[in-house]
Design a protein around this motif. Structure first.
Motif, short mmCIF file in Angstrom:
data_model
loop_
_atom_site.label_atom_id
_atom_site.label_comp_id
_atom_site.label_asym_id
_atom_site.label_seq_id
_atom_site.Cartn_x
_atom_site.Cartn_y
_atom_site.Cartn_z
N VAL A 13 11.39 13.84 -4.71
CA VAL A 13 11.63 13.28 -6.03
C VAL A 13 10.31 13.37 -6.77
O VAL A 13 9.30 12.82 -6.30
N GLU A 14 10.30 14.07 -7.89
CA GLU A 14 9.04 14.37 -8.59
C GLU A 14 9.18 14.06 -10.07
O GLU A 14 10.17 14.44 -10.70
N ALA A 29 13.24 3.58 -12.33
CA ALA A 29 13.42 2.48 -11.38
C ALA A 29 14.62 2.73 -10.47
O ALA A 29 14.54 2.52 -9.26
N ALA A 30 15.71 3.19 -11.04
CA ALA A 30 16.92 3.43 -10.26
C ALA A 30 16.72 4.54 -9.23
O ALA A 30 17.05 4.38 -8.05
N VAL A 31 16.18 5.66 -9.66
CA VAL A 31 15.99 6.79 -8.75
C VAL A 31 14.96 6.44 -7.68
O VAL A 31 15.15 6.76 -6.49
N SER A 32 13.89 5.75 -8.05
CA SER A 32 12.89 5.32 -7.07
C SER A 32 13.49 4.38 -6.04
O SER A 32 13.24 4.51 -4.83
N ALA A 49 14.55 11.28 13.48
CA ALA A 49 13.12 11.40 13.24
C ALA A 49 12.91 11.78 11.78
O ALA A 49 13.37 12.83 11.34
N ILE A 50 12.24 10.91 11.06
CA ILE A 50 11.97 11.19 9.64
C ILE A 50 10.50 10.90 9.34
O ILE A 50 9.83 10.17 10.07
N GLY A 51 10.06 11.45 8.25
CA GLY A 51 8.74 11.13 7.71
C GLY A 51 8.90 10.95 6.22
O GLY A 51 9.76 11.57 5.60
N TYR A 52 8.11 10.08 5.64
CA TYR A 52 8.20 9.89 4.20
C TYR A 52 6.86 9.48 3.64
O TYR A 52 6.00 8.94 4.33
N GLN A 53 6.71 9.76 2.35
CA GLN A 53 5.48 9.44 1.64
C GLN A 53 5.86 9.07 0.20
O GLN A 53 6.63 9.79 -0.45
N PHE A 54 5.34 7.95 -0.27
CA PHE A 54 5.58 7.49 -1.63
C PHE A 54 4.26 7.48 -2.38
O PHE A 54 3.28 6.92 -1.91
N ARG A 55 4.23 8.12 -3.55
CA ARG A 55 3.09 8.07 -4.48
C ARG A 55 3.67 7.90 -5.87
O ARG A 55 4.84 8.17 -6.10
N ASP A 56 2.84 7.53 -6.80
CA ASP A 56 3.30 7.39 -8.18
C ASP A 56 3.87 8.71 -8.66
O ASP A 56 3.18 9.73 -8.68
#
Length: 106
Positions: A13-14, A29-32, A49-56
């Motif tokens: 998601v970008e 807000a909804a998509v995040s 097994a998953i990996g995730y990363q959240f940034r602005d």
């Protein structure tokens, strides 16, 4: 615009919707919330097994060989984001599927 890219091995998601000023943008807000909920649900409710990363302005979720439950969660995310796109328009949310497993350029 928010671009959601879904592949066989994850999703990204970008961007920002630009629907309203920062802090008041209900589309962002909804998509995040949906993407973060997906990552946490995959982690808590499956043994996948998953990996995730959240940034602005950027969320990456990576997975392989999802269980039936994991696929159901990803499908649910896709349906919800599609509903947002249909409600507010593709000038705010674009969904890009990459069936060959590779993210495509926007």
């Amino acid at each position: 615009m928010i671009v959601v890219t879904i592949t066989q091995t994850g999703l990204t998601v970008e961007g920002h919707a630009g629907y309203a000023k920062t802090g008041n943008d209900i589309i962002c807000a909804a998509v995040s919330a949906l993407a973060q909920g997906l990552a946490h649900s995959l982690s808590a409710l499956t043994e996948d097994a998953i990996g995730y990363q959240f940034r602005d302005g950027h969320i990456d979720i990576e997975y392989e060989n999802l269980s039936e439950e994991g696929r159901l969660l990803v499908d649910s995310f896709f349906i919800a984001v599609s509903d947002i796109q249909m409600t507010y328009g593709d000038q705010y949310v674009k969904i890009d599927t990459a069936p060959n497993g590779r993210k495509t350029e926007v």
